[in-house]
Write a protein that holds these residues in place. Structure first.
Motif, PDB file in Angstrom:
ATOM      1  N   ASN A 274      41.845  39.591  35.606  1.00 47.25           N
ATOM      2  CA  ASN A 274      40.790  38.590  35.771  1.00 47.25           C
ATOM      3  C   ASN A 274      41.378  37.226  36.119  1.00 47.25           C
ATOM      4  OD1 ASN A 274      38.674  40.344  35.305  1.00 47.25           O
ATOM      5  ND2 ASN A 274      38.666  40.001  33.095  1.00 47.25           N
TER       6      ASN A 274
ATOM      7  N   ASN B 170      35.446  45.388  36.437  1.00 46.76           N
ATOM      8  CA  ASN B 170      36.374  44.413  37.006  1.00 46.76           C
ATOM      9  C   ASN B 170      36.835  44.805  38.408  1.00 46.76           C
ATOM     10  OD1 ASN B 170      36.536  42.452  34.875  1.00 46.76           O
ATOM     11  ND2 ASN B 170      37.666  43.951  33.671  1.00 46.76           N
TER      12      ASN B 170
ATOM     13  N   TYR C  14      34.127  43.754  40.712  1.00 47.41           N
ATOM     14  CA  TYR C  14      34.149  42.310  40.982  1.00 47.41           C
ATOM     15  C   TYR C  14      35.261  41.970  41.971  1.00 47.41           C
ATOM     16  CZ  TYR C  14      33.945  37.302  40.346  1.00 47.41           C
ATOM     17  OH  TYR C  14      33.807  35.961  40.582  1.00 47.41           O
TER      18      TYR C  14
ATOM     19  N   SER D 157      34.956  39.965  45.553  1.00 48.50           N
ATOM     20  CA  SER D 157      35.803  38.844  45.978  1.00 48.50           C
ATOM     21  C   SER D 157      36.397  39.075  47.355  1.00 48.50           C
ATOM     22  CB  SER D 157      36.936  38.622  44.962  1.00 48.50           C
ATOM     23  OG  SER D 157      36.417  38.343  43.677  1.00 48.50           O
TER      24      SER D 157
ATOM     25  N   ASN E 238      26.993  40.820  38.161  1.00 46.72           N
ATOM     26  CA  ASN E 238      27.768  41.210  39.342  1.00 46.72           C
ATOM     27  C   ASN E 238      26.893  41.885  40.390  1.00 46.72           C
ATOM     28  OD1 ASN E 238      30.098  40.187  38.227  1.00 46.72           O
ATOM     29  ND2 ASN E 238      30.862  42.165  37.510  1.00 46.72           N
TER      30      ASN E 238
ATOM     31  N   GLU F 151      35.097  29.638  40.689  1.00 45.23           N
ATOM     32  CA  GLU F 151      34.772  31.011  41.050  1.00 45.23           C
ATOM     33  C   GLU F 151      34.637  31.153  42.560  1.00 45.23           C
ATOM     34  OE1 GLU F 151      31.724  34.650  39.902  1.00 45.23           O
ATOM     35  OE2 GLU F 151      31.248  32.617  39.237  1.00 45.23           O
TER      36      GLU F 151
END
Length: 337
Positions: free
Chosen positions: A78, A115, A118, A122, A155, A269
């Motif tokens: 993370n 995760n 996510y 990104s 998310n 972010e």
């Protein structure tokens, strides 16, 4: 930590670290360092977080305790996501998921899948991310993991925003925030308001977006998540421009630009969206030198992050599929010509 008081979290973690070092408990030391890494990153203290992360991984790997290792890998992944090193984050998460799969740890698998999804967001892999989040959400609901389910919904909301489905995004974010309020997760609630701002903005409802961004910025500043607050302030500046309030847009963009120049983009972010927001407002203001600086620094940051992505398909997706990245590239190309 869950209530968003990062400064108090650091105080307790440092006390725990001191005690673990006195007693020789490497297990507690590794867990505390992993958690401290994420807390520092959330506060925007990226250089210190990087140092702490390295120490956490060394201790966790030497310890030989897989439960400790997977929790450490999750926190460090993370951190690398926030720092923009998506390839490193994916490697760590891949290790985490594989260990949990071998151990049959469904809870660990749930966190790992969330995760990884996510990470795909990104990188601009929105369809794949949406599918992965749906799997993670199904698993977290089956386990009765309310907080993890809520973050999966956040998310999923972000994926829907990126796929230009704002109505579906708002539905997921609203459902997530109801749970996050119930479990008193102040950071999660604030992030939900920020995402709601993105959803309203993408749907052309700039006045509602300003309200959501304002709530998010206030909450994030209160809990010390300065970088995430700048994300929300950047959103306010874009919406002020859409609402024909150029003076307010410039005032807010000045705050964003000052933060980026002083603290850098590491704790945000959506760091490239912050640069694009500044460029958008400065282009309207007629301040050519400041506009050029915002574009040059944003483009440089984009390339630096892209160079850390070793997979060529991932790198191309990161550069082309994320809207603010494409906008910065177009601005740079125009300036170059």
């Amino acid at each position: 930590s869950m209530t968003g008081d990062d400064q108090a979290t650091l105080t307790e973690l440092d006390a725990g670290l001191a005690a673990s070092q006195r007693s020789g408990s490497k297990r507690i030391e590794a867990l505390s360092l992993g958690m401290k890494t994420m807390t520092l990153a959330r506060m925007g203290q990226m250089e210190e977080a990087s140092i702490v992360a390295e120490g956490a991984l060394v201790i966790a790997e030497e310890l030989g305790n897989e439960r400790v290792l997977v929790r450490t890998l999750t926190n460090l992944a993370n951190f690398h996501n926030i720092a923009g090193d998506y390839g490193r984050a994916a490697d760590l998460l891949g290790r985490q998921v594989e260990i949990n799969r071998r151990r049959g740890d469904q809870v660990g698998m749930g966190f790992g899948l969330a995760n990884l999804a996510y990470n795909q967001l990104s990188l601009g892999q929105y369809e794949a991310a949406q599918e992965a989040i749906a799997q993670a959400l199904e698993l977290s609901v089956a386990m009765g993991a309310k907080r993890l389910s809520a973050y999966n919904r956040l998310n999923l909301g972000l994926a829907q925003i990126r796929l230009q489905r704002p109505a579906g995004a708002r539905q997921e974010i609203e459902a997530a925030n109801l749970v996050l309020v119930d479990v008193d997760d102040k950071f999660g609630v604030a992030a939900g308001h920020s995402y709601m701002g993105l959803a309203y903005e993408s749907d052309g409802q700039s006045e509602k977006a300003v309200v959501s961004y304002g709530v998010a910025a206030g909450m994030l500043q209160e809990i010390g998540a300065a970088g995430y607050a700048i994300d929300a302030i950047a959103g306010q500046s874009r919406c002020a421009l859409l609402n024909d309030d150029s003076a307010l847009a410039e005032q807010l963009a000045d705050q964003v630009w000052a933060y980026l120049r002083q603290s850098g983009p590491g704790g945000l972010e959506f760091p490239l969206l912050a640069y694009e927001s500044c460029a958008l407002v400065l282009a309207r203001s007629g301040n050519e030198s400041a506009y050029r600086a915002a574009v040059e620094e944003g483009y440089g940051e984009l390339l630096e992050r892209a160079q850390k992505i070793s997979d060529s398909e991932w790198r191309d997706s990161y550069l082309r599929n994320v809207p603010e990245h494409g906008a910065l590239i177009q601005r740079w190309d125009k300036l170059s010509r």
